[in-house]
Design a protein around this motif. Structure first.
Motif, mmCIF file in Angstrom:
data_model
loop_
_atom_site.group_PDB
_atom_site.id
_atom_site.type_symbol
_atom_site.label_atom_id
_atom_site.label_comp_id
_atom_site.label_asym_id
_atom_site.label_seq_id
_atom_site.Cartn_x
_atom_site.Cartn_y
_atom_site.Cartn_z
ATOM 1 N N ALA A 1 42.649 33.392 86.289
ATOM 2 C CA ALA A 1 42.019 33.113 84.993
ATOM 3 C C ALA A 1 41.209 31.823 85.048
ATOM 4 O O ALA A 1 40.082 31.769 84.543
ATOM 5 C CB ALA A 1 43.087 33.017 83.898
ATOM 6 N N MET A 2 41.742 30.793 85.679
ATOM 7 C CA MET A 2 41.019 29.519 85.774
ATOM 8 C C MET A 2 39.822 29.672 86.715
ATOM 9 O O MET A 2 38.722 29.218 86.402
ATOM 10 C CB MET A 2 41.954 28.407 86.259
ATOM 11 C CG MET A 2 41.323 27.027 86.243
ATOM 12 S SD MET A 2 40.871 26.417 84.598
ATOM 13 C CE MET A 2 42.459 25.951 83.932
ATOM 14 N N ARG A 3 40.024 30.298 87.857
ATOM 15 C CA ARG A 3 38.918 30.491 88.812
ATOM 16 C C ARG A 3 37.792 31.314 88.202
ATOM 17 O O ARG A 3 36.620 31.043 88.438
ATOM 18 C CB ARG A 3 39.415 31.194 90.078
ATOM 19 C CG ARG A 3 40.188 30.333 91.027
ATOM 20 C CD ARG A 3 40.413 31.025 92.365
ATOM 21 N NE ARG A 3 40.845 32.403 92.270
ATOM 22 C CZ ARG A 3 42.113 32.816 92.205
ATOM 23 N NH1 ARG A 3 43.082 31.928 92.225
ATOM 24 N NH2 ARG A 3 42.417 34.078 92.107
ATOM 25 N N ARG B 1 45.940 31.680 81.909
ATOM 26 C CA ARG B 1 46.089 30.554 82.833
ATOM 27 C C ARG B 1 47.565 30.344 83.106
ATOM 28 O O ARG B 1 48.420 30.751 82.325
ATOM 29 C CB ARG B 1 45.430 29.284 82.276
ATOM 30 C CG ARG B 1 46.332 28.443 81.373
ATOM 31 C CD ARG B 1 46.062 28.718 79.918
ATOM 32 N NE ARG B 1 46.983 28.003 79.035
ATOM 33 C CZ ARG B 1 48.026 28.572 78.471
ATOM 34 N NH1 ARG B 1 48.337 29.809 78.736
ATOM 35 N NH2 ARG B 1 48.784 27.892 77.634
ATOM 36 N N LEU B 2 47.869 29.670 84.223
ATOM 37 C CA LEU B 2 49.261 29.439 84.587
ATOM 38 C C LEU B 2 49.817 28.155 83.995
ATOM 39 O O LEU B 2 51.021 27.999 83.878
ATOM 40 C CB LEU B 2 49.412 29.398 86.116
ATOM 41 C CG LEU B 2 49.111 30.711 86.830
ATOM 42 C CD1 LEU B 2 49.245 30.536 88.336
ATOM 43 C CD2 LEU B 2 50.026 31.825 86.336
ATOM 44 N N MET B 3 48.968 27.228 83.625
ATOM 45 C CA MET B 3 49.414 25.943 83.094
ATOM 46 C C MET B 3 50.242 26.165 81.825
ATOM 47 O O MET B 3 49.779 26.782 80.880
ATOM 48 C CB MET B 3 48.194 25.074 82.787
ATOM 49 C CG MET B 3 48.515 23.702 82.276
ATOM 50 S SD MET B 3 46.981 22.774 82.138
ATOM 51 C CE MET B 3 47.417 21.607 80.904
ATOM 52 N N GLU C 1 45.524 28.435 75.487
ATOM 53 C CA GLU C 1 45.588 29.897 75.627
ATOM 54 C C GLU C 1 44.299 30.564 75.154
ATOM 55 O O GLU C 1 43.832 31.508 75.748
ATOM 56 C CB GLU C 1 46.793 30.460 74.871
ATOM 57 C CG GLU C 1 46.941 31.977 74.992
ATOM 58 C CD GLU C 1 47.104 32.482 76.429
ATOM 59 O OE1 GLU C 1 46.650 33.612 76.701
ATOM 60 O OE2 GLU C 1 47.665 31.767 77.270
ATOM 61 N N GLN C 2 43.732 30.072 74.071
ATOM 62 C CA GLN C 2 42.473 30.633 73.582
ATOM 63 C C GLN C 2 41.333 30.306 74.542
ATOM 64 O O GLN C 2 40.480 31.145 74.804
ATOM 65 C CB GLN C 2 42.138 30.088 72.197
ATOM 66 C CG GLN C 2 40.832 30.628 71.642
ATOM 67 C CD GLN C 2 40.561 30.144 70.235
ATOM 68 O OE1 GLN C 2 41.466 29.842 69.476
ATOM 69 N NE2 GLN C 2 39.311 30.072 69.872
ATOM 70 N N PRO D 1 37.241 32.616 74.755
ATOM 71 C CA PRO D 1 37.490 31.905 76.009
ATOM 72 C C PRO D 1 36.261 31.140 76.506
ATOM 73 O O PRO D 1 35.122 31.492 76.205
ATOM 74 C CB PRO D 1 37.864 33.022 76.977
ATOM 75 C CG PRO D 1 37.261 34.253 76.410
ATOM 76 C CD PRO D 1 37.226 34.065 74.924
ATOM 77 N N LEU D 2 36.527 30.098 77.286
ATOM 78 C CA LEU D 2 35.442 29.284 77.836
ATOM 79 C C LEU D 2 34.515 30.088 78.742
ATOM 80 O O LEU D 2 33.380 29.688 78.965
ATOM 81 C CB LEU D 2 36.015 28.090 78.598
ATOM 82 C CG LEU D 2 36.493 26.937 77.725
ATOM 83 C CD1 LEU D 2 37.297 25.933 78.538
ATOM 84 C CD2 LEU D 2 35.321 26.262 77.038
ATOM 85 N N SER D 3 34.981 31.221 79.238
ATOM 86 C CA SER D 3 34.121 32.061 80.067
ATOM 87 C C SER D 3 32.964 32.654 79.270
ATOM 88 O O SER D 3 31.956 33.053 79.846
ATOM 89 C CB SER D 3 34.931 33.196 80.700
ATOM 90 O OG SER D 3 35.499 34.011 79.693
#
Length: 156
Positions: free
Chosen positions: A97-99, A124-126, A118-119, A28-30
């Motif tokens: 998830a986005m926040r 995320r909700l999108m 998704e990865q 994930p980008l996090s």
């Protein structure tokens, strides 16, 4: 003969394991700062902005707009997306998830996200799976990059 087959099986298993480990090194980008390949940088430099606009209209515009001012649609507006911390635009309620992703939108991050949403941001909700074709993503990203008070330079 059995020993040779067993050794070939072991070698194949080792390759499979090392491939899996390499894939897990993304995530994930996090927790991951994605690079851009040289070939993708070239595609960005040669991007077809009209094709990028067409992709935006077909795949993005039902939820997002590019207006500098105004409210949001089903998704947040995308003006000044580049350089914006994810999940922070005023007036839009983002998923946790986005926040919590903690990343800032850049060409690298957007490319990674649009490749496999998704990865990039699990949970995320999108409801969007991504754009698999590099050229299509490059056209879209180059197009979106224009809608910014300070448009980012495309990578050299």
């Amino acid at each position: 003969m059995t020993v040779k087959i067993h050794r070939l099986g072991l070698a194949a298993a080792m390759l499979m394991i090392s491939g899996t480990l390499a894939a897990d090194a993304t995530g994930p980008l996090s927790q991951y700062q994605p690079p851009l390949s040289e070939s993708f940088k070239q595609q960005l430099r040669e991007a077809d902005l009209a094709a990028g606009e067409n992709t935006f209209m077909r795949k993005c515009s039902s939820c997002h707009d590019l207006k500098q001012e105004g409210g949001h649609g089903k998704g947040p507006h995308l003006w000044n997306l580049m350089g914006r911390k994810a999940g922070t635009v005023a007036g839009f309620e983002f998923s946790a998830a986005m926040r919590d992703s903690g990343h800032t939108w850049s060409i690298n991050a957007l490319n990674y996200y649009l490749t496999n949403t998704e990865q990039a941001i699990p949970g995320r909700l999108m409801d969007f799976r991504g754009i698999r074709r590099d050229a299509e993503r490059a056209n879209l990203i180059a197009f979106l990059s224009q809608f910014n008070d300070n448009p980012p330079a495309l990578p050299e």
